[in-house]
Design a protein around this motif. Sequence first.
Motif, mmCIF file in Angstrom:
data_model
loop_
_atom_site.group_PDB
_atom_site.id
_atom_site.type_symbol
_atom_site.label_atom_id
_atom_site.label_comp_id
_atom_site.label_asym_id
_atom_site.label_seq_id
_atom_site.Cartn_x
_atom_site.Cartn_y
_atom_site.Cartn_z
ATOM 1 N N UNK A 1 0.759 -1.329 0.032
ATOM 2 C CA UNK A 1 0.205 -0.028 0.098
ATOM 3 C C UNK A 1 0.960 1.290 0.147
ATOM 4 N N UNK A 2 2.022 1.249 1.039
ATOM 5 C CA UNK A 2 2.965 2.334 0.929
ATOM 6 C C UNK A 2 3.627 2.858 -0.386
ATOM 7 N N UNK A 3 3.815 1.925 -1.149
ATOM 8 C CA UNK A 3 4.540 1.953 -2.805
ATOM 9 C C UNK A 3 3.324 2.348 -3.725
ATOM 10 N N UNK A 4 2.192 1.998 -3.284
ATOM 11 C CA UNK A 4 1.022 2.442 -4.278
ATOM 12 C C UNK A 4 0.598 3.712 -4.081
ATOM 13 N N UNK A 5 0.658 4.156 -2.847
ATOM 14 C CA UNK A 5 0.305 5.783 -2.648
ATOM 15 C C UNK A 5 1.384 6.537 -3.033
ATOM 16 N N UNK A 6 2.710 6.185 -2.990
ATOM 17 C CA UNK A 6 3.854 6.842 -3.525
ATOM 18 C C UNK A 6 4.131 6.773 -4.986
ATOM 19 N N UNK A 7 3.322 5.833 -5.756
ATOM 20 C CA UNK A 7 3.779 5.718 -6.951
ATOM 21 C C UNK A 7 4.812 5.041 -7.465
ATOM 22 N N UNK A 8 5.342 4.285 -6.463
ATOM 23 C CA UNK A 8 6.738 3.641 -6.568
ATOM 24 C C UNK A 8 6.593 2.115 -6.713
ATOM 25 N N UNK A 9 5.543 1.561 -7.184
ATOM 26 C CA UNK A 9 5.442 0.293 -7.194
ATOM 27 C C UNK A 9 6.585 -0.505 -8.249
ATOM 28 N N UNK A 10 6.661 -1.798 -8.054
ATOM 29 C CA UNK A 10 7.293 -2.428 -9.016
ATOM 30 C C UNK A 10 6.511 -3.395 -9.726
ATOM 31 N N UNK A 11 6.716 -3.481 -10.971
ATOM 32 C CA UNK A 11 5.740 -4.314 -11.836
ATOM 33 C C UNK A 11 6.480 -5.568 -12.447
ATOM 34 N N UNK A 12 5.924 -6.524 -12.539
ATOM 35 C CA UNK A 12 6.690 -7.759 -13.199
ATOM 36 C C UNK A 12 5.675 -8.077 -14.347
ATOM 37 N N UNK A 13 6.360 -7.752 -15.529
ATOM 38 C CA UNK A 13 5.232 -7.549 -16.801
ATOM 39 C C UNK A 13 5.373 -8.652 -17.617
ATOM 40 N N UNK A 14 4.331 -9.406 -18.284
ATOM 41 C CA UNK A 14 4.298 -10.324 -19.028
ATOM 42 C C UNK A 14 3.466 -9.931 -20.492
ATOM 43 N N UNK A 15 3.844 -10.411 -21.746
ATOM 44 C CA UNK A 15 2.927 -9.719 -22.881
ATOM 45 C C UNK A 15 3.842 -9.807 -23.940
ATOM 46 N N UNK A 16 3.323 -9.665 -25.280
ATOM 47 C CA UNK A 16 3.915 -9.554 -26.623
ATOM 48 C C UNK A 16 4.446 -7.932 -26.167
ATOM 49 N N UNK A 17 5.826 -7.714 -26.979
ATOM 50 C CA UNK A 17 6.622 -6.556 -27.044
ATOM 51 C C UNK A 17 5.739 -5.428 -27.287
ATOM 52 N N UNK A 18 4.976 -5.301 -28.399
ATOM 53 C CA UNK A 18 4.208 -4.251 -28.898
ATOM 54 C C UNK A 18 3.376 -3.874 -27.667
ATOM 55 N N UNK A 19 2.475 -4.773 -27.129
ATOM 56 C CA UNK A 19 1.515 -4.518 -26.099
ATOM 57 C C UNK A 19 2.079 -3.845 -24.897
ATOM 58 N N UNK A 20 3.495 -4.548 -24.511
ATOM 59 C CA UNK A 20 4.051 -3.806 -23.269
ATOM 60 C C UNK A 20 4.537 -2.325 -23.579
ATOM 61 N N UNK A 21 5.043 -2.041 -24.805
ATOM 62 C CA UNK A 21 5.413 -0.627 -25.084
ATOM 63 C C UNK A 21 4.148 0.238 -25.085
#
Length: 299
Positions: free
Chosen positions: A123-143
């Motif tokens: 919650x603290x990082x969500x509030x500060x906008x400093x979350x870490x995201x673990x991302x999956x998907x096609x390269x074009x979708x991720x961009x």
Amino acid sequence: MSTTLFIGLGRMGRPMSQHIAKRFPTAVYDVFPGSVDAAAKDAQVTPVHNLADVSDVGTVIFMLPTSKNVEETLVGARLLDRLEAGALVIDMGSSVPASTQRLAAAAAERGVHYVDAPVSGGVAKAASGELTMLVGGKPAAIEHARPYLEAVGSTIVVVGDSGSGHAAKAINNLVSATNIAVATEAVLRGKAAGIAPERMIEVLNASTGMSQASCVKFVSHILPGTYASNFAYDLMLKDMGIAMEIDVPEAASTLTRAAYQLLAEGREHLGDQPDHTEIARVYEHLANVSINSINEEQA
């Protein structure tokens, strides 16, 4: 400009929606109307109480507890059918990788980008906008998704194709929970050897046994007895279960299987809606001993 529809306004979703709204025209929806109204008071967002009322949606962001919730909204409520080719769906919750892969395939048939980007940081990082995201998907979708990811987080780790982000999140939480369990065992062994719990944690944090569990969870939540990390035990257990479904030889998963079984069976000893740091309380029950400072003082 098309609308970004943010769905899921829980402890983390609400502040995340506020960061999204700073950069994009945003509508917000939750199954609890009060959460929608509260979010609309705090940020420049459009409240939505019926998904059928939303039009011109270019991006959908989910922050929901389970894959079933995502499936029911995207497919069951036919939201996907209303998205135009080139639209974007981002699932930032903790979903089952196989479900994510099915939804991504269904989206691709409509020309819709699909990205799984579960978040870490609490919650603290969500509030500060400093979350870490673990991302999956096609390269074009991720961009295509990157501007939205950057709006809520400071670290983006691209791990692979669709579903891999959700797999990574579940595996991370499997490690996190197991670390708490191991640190708790260390404290119990230390106490049996005459070392006070806070001293044993100090030892770990000054030595090679240090972990996020010992540095943060024990210091901030377990030793003080607050158990208030704002991440639920049941959600942690769900993520552990997702990780355990990823097939590896049983002989190579002895430690995590033992931790998962212990914490699943120990759930019955906790009350309603326990915090995940109450993993330590499972051990307190099993060992019939107190390990937090409050209970120590009351003993």
